[in-house]
Design a protein around this motif. Structure first.
Motif, PDB file in Angstrom:
ATOM      1  N   UNK A 163     -95.109 135.022 -66.489  1.00  0.00           N
ATOM      2  CA  UNK A 163     -94.002 135.688 -65.812  1.00  0.00           C
ATOM      3  C   UNK A 163     -92.673 135.347 -66.479  1.00  0.00           C
ATOM      4  N   UNK A 164     -91.761 136.306 -66.415  1.00  0.00           N
ATOM      5  CA  UNK A 164     -90.356 136.073 -66.766  1.00  0.00           C
ATOM      6  C   UNK A 164     -89.611 136.139 -65.427  1.00  0.00           C
ATOM      7  N   UNK A 165     -89.202 134.976 -64.925  1.00  0.00           N
ATOM      8  CA  UNK A 165     -88.640 134.881 -63.580  1.00  0.00           C
ATOM      9  C   UNK A 165     -87.142 134.631 -63.671  1.00  0.00           C
ATOM     10  N   UNK A 166     -86.358 135.601 -63.213  1.00  0.00           N
ATOM     11  CA  UNK A 166     -84.904 135.463 -63.182  1.00  0.00           C
ATOM     12  C   UNK A 166     -84.504 134.692 -61.936  1.00  0.00           C
ATOM     13  N   UNK A 167     -83.816 133.579 -62.119  1.00  0.00           N
ATOM     14  CA  UNK A 167     -83.275 132.857 -60.962  1.00  0.00           C
ATOM     15  C   UNK A 167     -82.082 133.669 -60.476  1.00  0.00           C
ATOM     16  N   UNK A 168     -82.235 134.275 -59.302  1.00  0.00           N
ATOM     17  CA  UNK A 168     -81.242 135.240 -58.833  1.00  0.00           C
ATOM     18  C   UNK A 168     -80.472 134.789 -57.598  1.00  0.00           C
ATOM     19  N   UNK A 169     -80.346 133.496 -57.434  1.00  0.00           N
ATOM     20  CA  UNK A 169     -79.578 132.975 -56.306  1.00  0.00           C
ATOM     21  C   UNK A 169     -79.404 131.472 -56.450  1.00  0.00           C
ATOM     22  N   UNK A 176     -94.499 144.727 -63.443  1.00  0.00           N
ATOM     23  CA  UNK A 176     -95.355 145.875 -63.742  1.00  0.00           C
ATOM     24  C   UNK A 176     -96.363 145.540 -64.840  1.00  0.00           C
ATOM     25  N   UNK A 177     -95.914 144.846 -65.868  1.00  0.00           N
ATOM     26  CA  UNK A 177     -96.802 144.435 -66.953  1.00  0.00           C
ATOM     27  C   UNK A 177     -97.887 143.491 -66.446  1.00  0.00           C
ATOM     28  N   UNK A 178     -97.512 142.550 -65.589  1.00  0.00           N
ATOM     29  CA  UNK A 178     -98.485 141.587 -65.066  1.00  0.00           C
ATOM     30  C   UNK A 178     -99.517 142.237 -64.162  1.00  0.00           C
ATOM     31  N   UNK A 222    -104.825 138.233 -62.647  1.00  0.00           N
ATOM     32  CA  UNK A 222    -105.278 138.722 -61.349  1.00  0.00           C
ATOM     33  C   UNK A 222    -104.621 137.984 -60.189  1.00  0.00           C
ATOM     34  N   UNK A 223    -104.480 136.669 -60.289  1.00  0.00           N
ATOM     35  CA  UNK A 223    -103.877 135.905 -59.208  1.00  0.00           C
ATOM     36  C   UNK A 223    -102.425 136.328 -58.990  1.00  0.00           C
ATOM     37  N   UNK A 224    -101.667 136.396 -60.076  1.00  0.00           N
ATOM     38  CA  UNK A 224    -100.258 136.788 -59.983  1.00  0.00           C
ATOM     39  C   UNK A 224    -100.153 138.221 -59.465  1.00  0.00           C
ATOM     40  N   UNK A 225    -100.964 139.113 -60.002  1.00  0.00           N
ATOM     41  CA  UNK A 225    -100.912 140.518 -59.584  1.00  0.00           C
ATOM     42  C   UNK A 225    -101.211 140.664 -58.099  1.00  0.00           C
ATOM     43  N   UNK A 226    -102.174 139.897 -57.604  1.00  0.00           N
ATOM     44  CA  UNK A 226    -102.503 139.989 -56.178  1.00  0.00           C
ATOM     45  C   UNK A 226    -101.326 139.557 -55.319  1.00  0.00           C
ATOM     46  N   UNK A 227    -100.608 138.522 -55.744  1.00  0.00           N
ATOM     47  CA  UNK A 227     -99.423 138.105 -54.991  1.00  0.00           C
ATOM     48  C   UNK A 227     -98.350 139.190 -55.049  1.00  0.00           C
ATOM     49  N   UNK A 228     -98.052 139.666 -56.250  1.00  0.00           N
ATOM     50  CA  UNK A 228     -96.966 140.627 -56.414  1.00  0.00           C
ATOM     51  C   UNK A 228     -97.236 141.939 -55.693  1.00  0.00           C
ATOM     52  N   UNK A 229     -98.481 142.323 -55.626  1.00  0.00           N
ATOM     53  CA  UNK A 229     -98.833 143.563 -54.925  1.00  0.00           C
ATOM     54  C   UNK A 229     -99.121 143.325 -53.450  1.00  0.00           C
ATOM     55  N   UNK A 230     -99.101 142.056 -53.032  1.00  0.00           N
ATOM     56  CA  UNK A 230     -99.318 141.748 -51.626  1.00  0.00           C
ATOM     57  C   UNK A 230    -100.765 141.861 -51.197  1.00  0.00           C
ATOM     58  N   UNK A 231    -101.695 141.748 -52.141  1.00  0.00           N
ATOM     59  CA  UNK A 231    -103.117 141.865 -51.823  1.00  0.00           C
ATOM     60  C   UNK A 231    -103.773 140.506 -52.045  1.00  0.00           C
ATOM     61  N   UNK A 276    -108.640 143.588 -46.823  1.00  0.00           N
ATOM     62  CA  UNK A 276    -107.454 143.741 -45.974  1.00  0.00           C
ATOM     63  C   UNK A 276    -106.565 144.839 -46.507  1.00  0.00           C
ATOM     64  N   UNK A 277    -105.769 145.407 -45.624  1.00  0.00           N
ATOM     65  CA  UNK A 277    -104.828 146.453 -46.028  1.00  0.00           C
ATOM     66  C   UNK A 277    -103.729 145.811 -46.872  1.00  0.00           C
ATOM     67  N   UNK A 278    -103.420 146.385 -48.041  1.00  0.00           N
ATOM     68  CA  UNK A 278    -102.367 145.803 -48.886  1.00  0.00           C
ATOM     69  C   UNK A 278    -101.017 145.772 -48.186  1.00  0.00           C
ATOM     70  N   UNK A 279    -100.310 144.690 -48.393  1.00  0.00           N
ATOM     71  CA  UNK A 279     -98.935 144.582 -47.887  1.00  0.00           C
ATOM     72  C   UNK A 279     -97.995 145.169 -48.925  1.00  0.00           C
ATOM     73  N   UNK A 280     -96.732 145.403 -48.581  1.00  0.00           N
ATOM     74  CA  UNK A 280     -95.793 145.907 -49.584  1.00  0.00           C
ATOM     75  C   UNK A 280     -95.678 144.936 -50.751  1.00  0.00           C
ATOM     76  N   UNK A 281     -95.439 145.474 -51.902  1.00  0.00           N
ATOM     77  CA  UNK A 281     -95.324 144.657 -53.109  1.00  0.00           C
ATOM     78  C   UNK A 281     -94.075 143.793 -53.036  1.00  0.00           C
ATOM     79  N   UNK A 282     -94.207 142.575 -53.528  1.00  0.00           N
ATOM     80  CA  UNK A 282     -93.089 141.634 -53.551  1.00  0.00           C
ATOM     81  C   UNK A 282     -92.967 141.102 -54.975  1.00  0.00           C
ATOM     82  N   UNK A 283     -91.819 141.268 -55.581  1.00  0.00           N
ATOM     83  CA  UNK A 283     -91.612 140.780 -56.941  1.00  0.00           C
ATOM     84  C   UNK A 283     -90.885 139.444 -56.950  1.00  0.00           C
ATOM     85  N   UNK A 284     -90.868 138.770 -55.816  1.00  0.00           N
ATOM     86  CA  UNK A 284     -90.184 137.474 -55.773  1.00  0.00           C
ATOM     87  C   UNK A 284     -91.174 136.349 -56.064  1.00  0.00           C
ATOM     88  N   UNK A 285     -90.679 135.303 -56.701  1.00  0.00           N
ATOM     89  CA  UNK A 285     -91.509 134.141 -57.010  1.00  0.00           C
ATOM     90  C   UNK A 285     -90.575 132.941 -57.092  1.00  0.00           C
TER      91      UNK A 285
END
Length: 99
Positions: A23-29, A48-50, A60-69, A74-83
């Motif tokens: 991941x390329x994670x921007x510290x945004x706060x 998107x690339x991940x 797969x682990x990162x993608x499941x978190x980012x997509x909320x699955x 289970x029904x997928x939750x909204x995607x979250x791009x925060x880490x």
């Protein structure tokens, strides 16, 4: 990336881009400190690339978190791009060079 830096958690700052698990994670706060742990909010810039299983960066682990699955049934939750970036003063992070 040959020009990357390694910094301990307390030396991170808003605007840094942390490189972790593909991941390329921007510290945004601003960071917070509590009970010997630092926590920085982060935004995954290459989500998107991940999440593209055709990509060399697919995780797969990162993608499941980012997509909320987390579970197939289970029904997928909204995607979250925060880490968040979190660690104590002994943890070190690889970051892209600062401008």
């Amino acid at each position: 990336m040959a020009d990357s830096l390694y910094l301990p958690t307390p030396e991170l700052r808003e605007g840094d881009i942390v490189l972790d698990h593909g991941m390329r994670i921007l510290i945004d706060g601003p960071g917070k400190y509590r009970e010997e742990t630092y926590v920085w909010p982060g935004l995954v810039l290459n989500a998107d690339e991940l999440c593209d299983n055709e990509s060399d960066s697919y995780d797969a682990y990162i993608a499941r978190h980012l997509r909320g699955i987390w579970w197939e049934d289970r029904v997928p939750r909204p995607r979250k791009d925060d880490w968040p970036i979190q660690g104590n003063s002994l943890a070190c992070w690889r970051i892209e060079p600062r401008p």
